[in-house]
Design an enzyme around this catalytic site. Sequence first.
Site, PDB file in Angstrom:
ATOM      1  N   HIS A  17      30.272  75.638  63.033  1.00  0.00           N
ATOM      2  CA  HIS A  17      30.406  77.005  62.506  1.00  0.00           C
ATOM      3  C   HIS A  17      29.157  77.824  62.829  1.00  0.00           C
ATOM      4  O   HIS A  17      29.252  78.976  63.257  1.00  0.00           O
ATOM      5  CB  HIS A  17      30.565  77.003  60.972  1.00  0.00           C
ATOM      6  CG  HIS A  17      31.827  76.426  60.460  1.00  0.00           C
ATOM      7  ND1 HIS A  17      31.852  75.435  59.511  1.00  0.00           N
ATOM      8  CD2 HIS A  17      33.127  76.715  60.727  1.00  0.00           C
ATOM      9  CE1 HIS A  17      33.101  75.129  59.211  1.00  0.00           C
ATOM     10  NE2 HIS A  17      33.894  75.895  59.951  1.00  0.00           N
ATOM     11  N   LYS A  41      44.835  75.155  47.975  1.00  0.00           N
ATOM     12  CA  LYS A  41      43.975  74.066  48.427  1.00  0.00           C
ATOM     13  C   LYS A  41      43.043  73.634  47.305  1.00  0.00           C
ATOM     14  O   LYS A  41      42.586  74.452  46.520  1.00  0.00           O
ATOM     15  CB  LYS A  41      43.108  74.514  49.620  1.00  0.00           C
ATOM     16  CG  LYS A  41      43.857  74.629  50.919  1.00  0.00           C
ATOM     17  CD  LYS A  41      42.888  74.926  52.038  1.00  0.00           C
ATOM     18  CE  LYS A  41      43.577  74.985  53.381  1.00  0.00           C
ATOM     19  NZ  LYS A  41      42.629  75.260  54.462  1.00  0.00           N
ATOM     20  N   ARG A  90      38.072  74.655  69.137  1.00  0.00           N
ATOM     21  CA  ARG A  90      37.541  73.347  69.542  1.00  0.00           C
ATOM     22  C   ARG A  90      38.478  72.617  70.492  1.00  0.00           C
ATOM     23  O   ARG A  90      38.042  71.918  71.379  1.00  0.00           O
ATOM     24  CB  ARG A  90      37.315  72.457  68.306  1.00  0.00           C
ATOM     25  CG  ARG A  90      36.250  72.970  67.362  1.00  0.00           C
ATOM     26  CD  ARG A  90      36.203  72.151  66.075  1.00  0.00           C
ATOM     27  NE  ARG A  90      37.485  72.292  65.394  1.00  0.00           N
ATOM     28  CZ  ARG A  90      38.125  71.322  64.751  1.00  0.00           C
ATOM     29  NH1 ARG A  90      37.595  70.129  64.666  1.00  0.00           N
ATOM     30  NH2 ARG A  90      39.289  71.533  64.188  1.00  0.00           N
ATOM     31  N   SER A 128      35.187  70.520  59.191  1.00  0.00           N
ATOM     32  CA  SER A 128      34.914  70.398  57.754  1.00  0.00           C
ATOM     33  C   SER A 128      35.729  69.268  57.142  1.00  0.00           C
ATOM     34  O   SER A 128      35.257  68.571  56.243  1.00  0.00           O
ATOM     35  CB  SER A 128      35.225  71.711  57.039  1.00  0.00           C
ATOM     36  OG  SER A 128      34.323  72.712  57.432  1.00  0.00           O
TER      37      SER A 128
END
Length: 159
Positions: A17, A41, A90, A128
Site C-alpha cells: 500500500h 466485514k 498485484r 492485508s
Amino acid sequence: MKIALFPGSFDPITKAHVDILKRSISLFDKVYVGIGLNSNKKPLMEADKRLEMLKAVFKSEPKIEVISYEGLTVNFCQKIGASYMIRGIRTVSDFEYEKAIAQMNHALIPNIESIFILSKPGYSSISSTIVRDILRYGGDVSQFVPAEALQFLPALSNG
C-alpha cells in the site's frame, strides 16, 4: 487542483500500500487515504486504530490526508472533491476485479477516473488478508508492514 482517493480497508496497511501511495503522490496535489468502513466485514483492527496507524505512517507526507468513510466510494469521492481513484494492481485477478468496479463506478459517476498502479514485483504477494493470517497465528509480519504500523498491530495467537 488534482485530488485523488486511495480507498481500502487497510486492515492492516502493508508495504505494498505504501509503495502505491508513494509512487502516486507526484501525480496529484492531494491524496486522501480513505478507510472504507464495511459493516459486513469483521475487521482485525477497529476503524479508529487503523486511522491512527495510517496517520503515523504518513505523518511526514503533507500531500496525504487520512480519513474514514462509509457508503459508496464514488459518492465519497464527490464529497471530498476527488476526481481520481487510485487502485493498486498485484495480479491479473486484481485487474479483472478492479476493472469491473471501475466500470460500474464510471457508470454511476462518469467524471471520476480510476487510476491503476501496478505493484512492484517484490510486493505482488503481500496482501492485508495474508498479513492478518500471519498475525492470527503469532507470526512475524515486520517484513510486510511499515515500521510505523507495527506498534498498532494486535498481538494475536491462535496456533
